[in-house]
Design a protein around this motif. Structure first.
Motif, PDB file in Angstrom:
ATOM      1  N   TRP A  20       0.819  -1.027  -0.028  1.00  0.00           N
ATOM      2  CA  TRP A  20       0.063  -0.061  -0.026  1.00  0.00           C
ATOM      3  C   TRP A  20       0.835   1.182  -0.213  1.00  0.00           C
ATOM      4  O   TRP A  20       1.816   1.369   0.599  1.00  0.00           O
ATOM      5  N   SER A  21       0.487   1.978  -1.026  1.00  0.00           N
ATOM      6  CA  SER A  21       1.284   3.402  -0.982  1.00  0.00           C
ATOM      7  C   SER A  21       0.410   4.518  -0.266  1.00  0.00           C
ATOM      8  O   SER A  21      -0.311   4.997  -0.861  1.00  0.00           O
ATOM      9  N   LYS A  64       0.464   7.967  -2.609  1.00  0.00           N
ATOM     10  CA  LYS A  64      -0.303   7.869  -3.837  1.00  0.00           C
ATOM     11  C   LYS A  64      -1.858   7.441  -3.548  1.00  0.00           C
ATOM     12  O   LYS A  64      -2.831   7.363  -4.264  1.00  0.00           O
ATOM     13  N   ASN A  65      -1.949   6.844  -2.360  1.00  0.00           N
ATOM     14  CA  ASN A  65      -3.170   6.340  -1.800  1.00  0.00           C
ATOM     15  C   ASN A  65      -3.877   5.483  -2.572  1.00  0.00           C
ATOM     16  O   ASN A  65      -5.186   5.378  -2.874  1.00  0.00           O
ATOM     17  N   LYS A  66      -2.877   4.532  -2.919  1.00  0.00           N
ATOM     18  CA  LYS A  66      -3.460   3.189  -3.752  1.00  0.00           C
ATOM     19  C   LYS A  66      -2.431   2.212  -3.804  1.00  0.00           C
ATOM     20  O   LYS A  66      -1.236   2.304  -3.192  1.00  0.00           O
ATOM     21  N   PRO A  67      -2.932   0.857  -4.213  1.00  0.00           N
ATOM     22  CA  PRO A  67      -2.042  -0.281  -4.248  1.00  0.00           C
ATOM     23  C   PRO A  67      -0.776   0.238  -5.156  1.00  0.00           C
ATOM     24  O   PRO A  67      -1.100   0.780  -6.200  1.00  0.00           O
ATOM     25  N   GLU A  68       0.219  -0.392  -4.730  1.00  0.00           N
ATOM     26  CA  GLU A  68       1.549  -0.427  -5.769  1.00  0.00           C
ATOM     27  C   GLU A  68       2.353  -1.802  -5.836  1.00  0.00           C
ATOM     28  O   GLU A  68       2.100  -2.577  -4.917  1.00  0.00           O
ATOM     29  N   GLN A  69       2.889  -1.792  -6.973  1.00  0.00           N
ATOM     30  CA  GLN A  69       4.084  -3.107  -7.164  1.00  0.00           C
ATOM     31  C   GLN A  69       5.517  -2.535  -7.078  1.00  0.00           C
ATOM     32  O   GLN A  69       5.642  -1.614  -7.683  1.00  0.00           O
ATOM     33  N   PRO A 104      -3.304  -6.595  -5.666  1.00  0.00           N
ATOM     34  CA  PRO A 104      -3.241  -5.187  -4.810  1.00  0.00           C
ATOM     35  C   PRO A 104      -3.373  -5.282  -3.503  1.00  0.00           C
ATOM     36  O   PRO A 104      -4.562  -5.822  -2.797  1.00  0.00           O
ATOM     37  N   TYR A 143      -4.314  -3.238   0.014  1.00  0.00           N
ATOM     38  CA  TYR A 143      -5.139  -2.086   0.560  1.00  0.00           C
ATOM     39  C   TYR A 143      -4.621  -1.591   1.856  1.00  0.00           C
ATOM     40  O   TYR A 143      -3.964  -2.460   2.482  1.00  0.00           O
ATOM     41  N   ARG A 144      -4.930  -0.693   2.234  1.00  0.00           N
ATOM     42  CA  ARG A 144      -4.670   0.179   3.610  1.00  0.00           C
ATOM     43  C   ARG A 144      -5.176  -0.972   4.739  1.00  0.00           C
ATOM     44  O   ARG A 144      -4.434  -1.258   5.539  1.00  0.00           O
ATOM     45  N   ARG A 155     -10.431 -12.398  -3.062  1.00  0.00           N
ATOM     46  CA  ARG A 155      -9.729 -11.334  -3.912  1.00  0.00           C
ATOM     47  C   ARG A 155      -8.607 -12.413  -4.544  1.00  0.00           C
ATOM     48  O   ARG A 155      -8.331 -12.276  -5.740  1.00  0.00           O
TER      49      ARG A 155
END
Length: 430
Positions: A352-353, A356-361, A379, A381-382, A412
């Motif tokens: 979780w980034s 950027k307030n979103k999932p990252e790889q 992905p 999440y927070r 998921r």
């Protein structure tokens, strides 16, 4: 008076001819400053060719006849002066011989070569290898960085493949593996041996450390300079262009072939592997429950893969070739999936980034560059991230990227694994 006029005319004409001759000499000659050194009959100078020469931080250069001064521990660029007409016309451009000491992009460590405006002296030692790559290890205790590090040296050489065949790896002064680990790590010798052994895949020469290995290490000889016919230095990490991706595929296949591993039979049915970090950062906290969930959902064998970072590369290849789908946390440990059989699939768990307030790889640019294993992403999440014991100085981004454990959401993950299984079936023709 006529004789006087004729004499002045002759004198002016002679002066005019002298000026023309002087200009001709300037145009045809090169100014070389000879600082009391003995030169060979055919003087040799340093020269270069570069990729992205205008970008000092990103350029890659092939240096010809670059030397290393063992007295001053610096590189030396013997610069031939350009024709004077270039100075007169204002077209002279200075080259800054800045050498990047690591071929990886996240390690900005540079050294400026000293410029000497005379030819290379006679009393120098020439490196036996025709070509060399300047390369400093980066995080050699991390398996993923070891793979990325060796590839960056290989890729840099491939960018000059028309000039370079085989090459020797030169480690800059004070930056060899054992110095970096400072021998405080009880496994430093094992780690560094594993790191150095990887270079056998891309070079037939042993690694040379400027700090410790002759001819670079000073050994009371009269000749202070060690010169290299060709030395590559610069940025060699995996980029976004097609050539780099092709080089990466070739590198991984060469690595597998190098170890002459007897590959297991072609996979005929599904078998799922889950890589368990076991210790350290970015752990998945509910792997045992995920294993039971996937086994009951898909009615297939699901194996927890423990201590893969302790295995040799042949052992990793043998193990990873037995799975149709592998699930792995991001980071260095995920690089073992590069050894999976062509046509199979891997699922990478991201982070979780908060910025950027979103999932990252973390390594998506690597997985999308290789062609053999299909890449899928889970992905994070927070509400699935749990920061654990970050250093006090960590930024919010570093806390979640480097120090957050993950609790996987089973429904998921099931959807993503199902897509990965379909991809394997399609590519293997089941």
């Amino acid at each position: 008076r006529r004789r006087g006029m004729r004499g002045k005319f002759v004198s002016l004409f002679a002066l005019f001819l002298a000026v023309l001759l002087f200009i001709y000499v300037l145009q045809c000659g090169y100014v070389t400053i000879i600082d009391d050194v003995e030169m060979s009959e055919q003087p040799q100078f340093s020269y270069h060719q570069c990729i992205q020469e205008d970008n000092l931080l990103r350029r890659s250069c092939l240096f010809y006849n670059l030397c290393y001064d063992r007295n001053t521990s610096t590189f030396v660029y013997h610069q031939q002066q350009p024709p004077m007409r270039r100075y007169i016309s204002g077209k002279h451009e200075s080259f800054i011989p800045l050498l990047k000491l690591s071929t990886e992009d996240d390690h900005n460590d540079f050294m400026l070569a000293h410029i000497r405006k005379h030819a290379i002296p006679n009393d120098v030692i020439w490196l036996e290898a025709e070509s060399a790559v300047l390369h400093a290890p980066v995080y050699p205790d991390n398996f993923g960085h070891r793979i990325d590090s060796v590839f960056s040296a290989y890729n840099l050489r491939m960018r000059f493949k028309h000039e370079i065949d085989d090459f020797q790896v030169i480690i800059p002064f004070g930056r060899d593996c054992r110095t970096q680990l400072n021998e405080a790590n009880s496994n430093s010798e094992t780690i560094c041996t594993k790191y150095e052994t990887l270079f056998e895949v891309i070079s037939s020469f042993p690694i040379l450390s400027i700090s410790t290995d002759p001819p670079f290490a000073y050994n009371n000889v009269d000749a202070p300079l060690v010169c290299m016919k060709k030395l590559i230095a610069g940025e060699g990490s995996l980029g976004m262009n097609r050539d780099d991706a092709g080089h990466f595929n070739h590198f991984i296949r060469s690595l597998i072939n190098h170890y002459s591993v007897t590959l297991p039979p072609t996979i005929k049915h599904h078998s799922i592997g889950i890589v368990n970090k076991g210790e350290g950062r970015r752990q998945v906290t509910n792997f045992p429950e995920l294993q039971a969930y996937l086994e009951s959902t898909f009615v297939v064998e699901v194996t927890i893969i423990n201590n893969i970072h302790m295995m040799s590369i042949p052992e990793q290849i043998d193990l990873m070739r037995r799975f149709s789908v592998v699930i792995s946390p991001c980071g260095g440990i995920s690089f073992s999936t590069l050894f999976m059989a062509p046509g199979t699939s891997a699922v990478y768990i991201g982070y979780w980034s908060p910025t950027k307030n979103k999932p990252e790889q973390m390594e998506q640019y690597i997985w999308t560059s290789q062609a053999d294993v299909s890449d899928f992403y889970y992905p994070v999440y927070r509400n699935e991230s749990f920061v654990r014991n970050p250093p006090a100085a960590s930024t919010e981004f570093q806390k979640f990227r480097n120090y957050a454990d993950v609790q996987v959401n089973f429904p998921r993950m099931r959807q993503i694994v199902q897509h990965a299984m379909y991809s394997t079936e399609r590519r293997l023709g089941w």
